[in-house]
Design a protein around this motif. Structure first.
Motif, mmCIF file in Angstrom:
data_model
loop_
_atom_site.group_PDB
_atom_site.id
_atom_site.type_symbol
_atom_site.label_atom_id
_atom_site.label_comp_id
_atom_site.label_asym_id
_atom_site.label_seq_id
_atom_site.Cartn_x
_atom_site.Cartn_y
_atom_site.Cartn_z
ATOM 1 N N ARG A 19 -33.272 50.312 125.553
ATOM 2 C CA ARG A 19 -34.536 49.887 126.150
ATOM 3 C C ARG A 19 -34.230 48.817 127.198
ATOM 4 N NH1 ARG A 19 -38.864 47.951 122.136
ATOM 5 N NH2 ARG A 19 -39.011 50.188 121.874
ATOM 6 N N THR A 21 -36.270 46.246 129.823
ATOM 7 C CA THR A 21 -37.582 45.697 130.130
ATOM 8 C C THR A 21 -37.450 44.642 131.221
ATOM 9 O OG1 THR A 21 -38.169 45.964 127.795
ATOM 10 C CG2 THR A 21 -39.625 44.595 129.129
ATOM 11 N N ASP A 42 -26.397 56.192 128.840
ATOM 12 C CA ASP A 42 -27.286 55.054 129.042
ATOM 13 C C ASP A 42 -26.659 53.964 129.903
ATOM 14 O OD1 ASP A 42 -29.386 56.187 127.705
ATOM 15 O OD2 ASP A 42 -28.887 55.274 125.780
#
Length: 92
Positions: A19, A21, A42
């Motif tokens: 993730r 952000t 990733d």
């Protein structure tokens, strides 16, 4: 549970998630919070996202406190970016 699947199949799928952000963004600095596993494909995702914020006028800061695992490609990216002036926070 289906036969042949490992017991931790669901956990493994969740554990491998990355993730990213945007925590702060202004003309001088962009701070990205990175969480999960920085592995495999990733690493390219983080590189792509980070490159969006790397013009010379801006400082890129990566908060790595939520990163659980980094593979060799992830380490190489962070080392390269660190040498290019990206600030790394957290992690161990």
């Amino acid at each position: 549970m289906a036969q042949g699947l490992p017991i931790e199949w669901g956990v493994s799928e969740e554990r491998l998630m990355l993730r990213i952000t945007v925590m702060a963004q202004n003309p001088e600095e962009v701070a990205l919070k990175v969480e999960g596993w920085l592995c495999g494909m990733d690493v390219g995702l983080l590189e792509q996202e980070g490159e969006r914020y790397l013009p010379p006028a801006k400082q890129l800061v990566l908060d790595l406190n939520g990163v659980q695992n980094i593979d060799e490609a992830g380490v190489a990216l962070l080392q390269r970016w660190s040498g290019e002036g990206v600030r790394l926070r957290g992690g161990s």
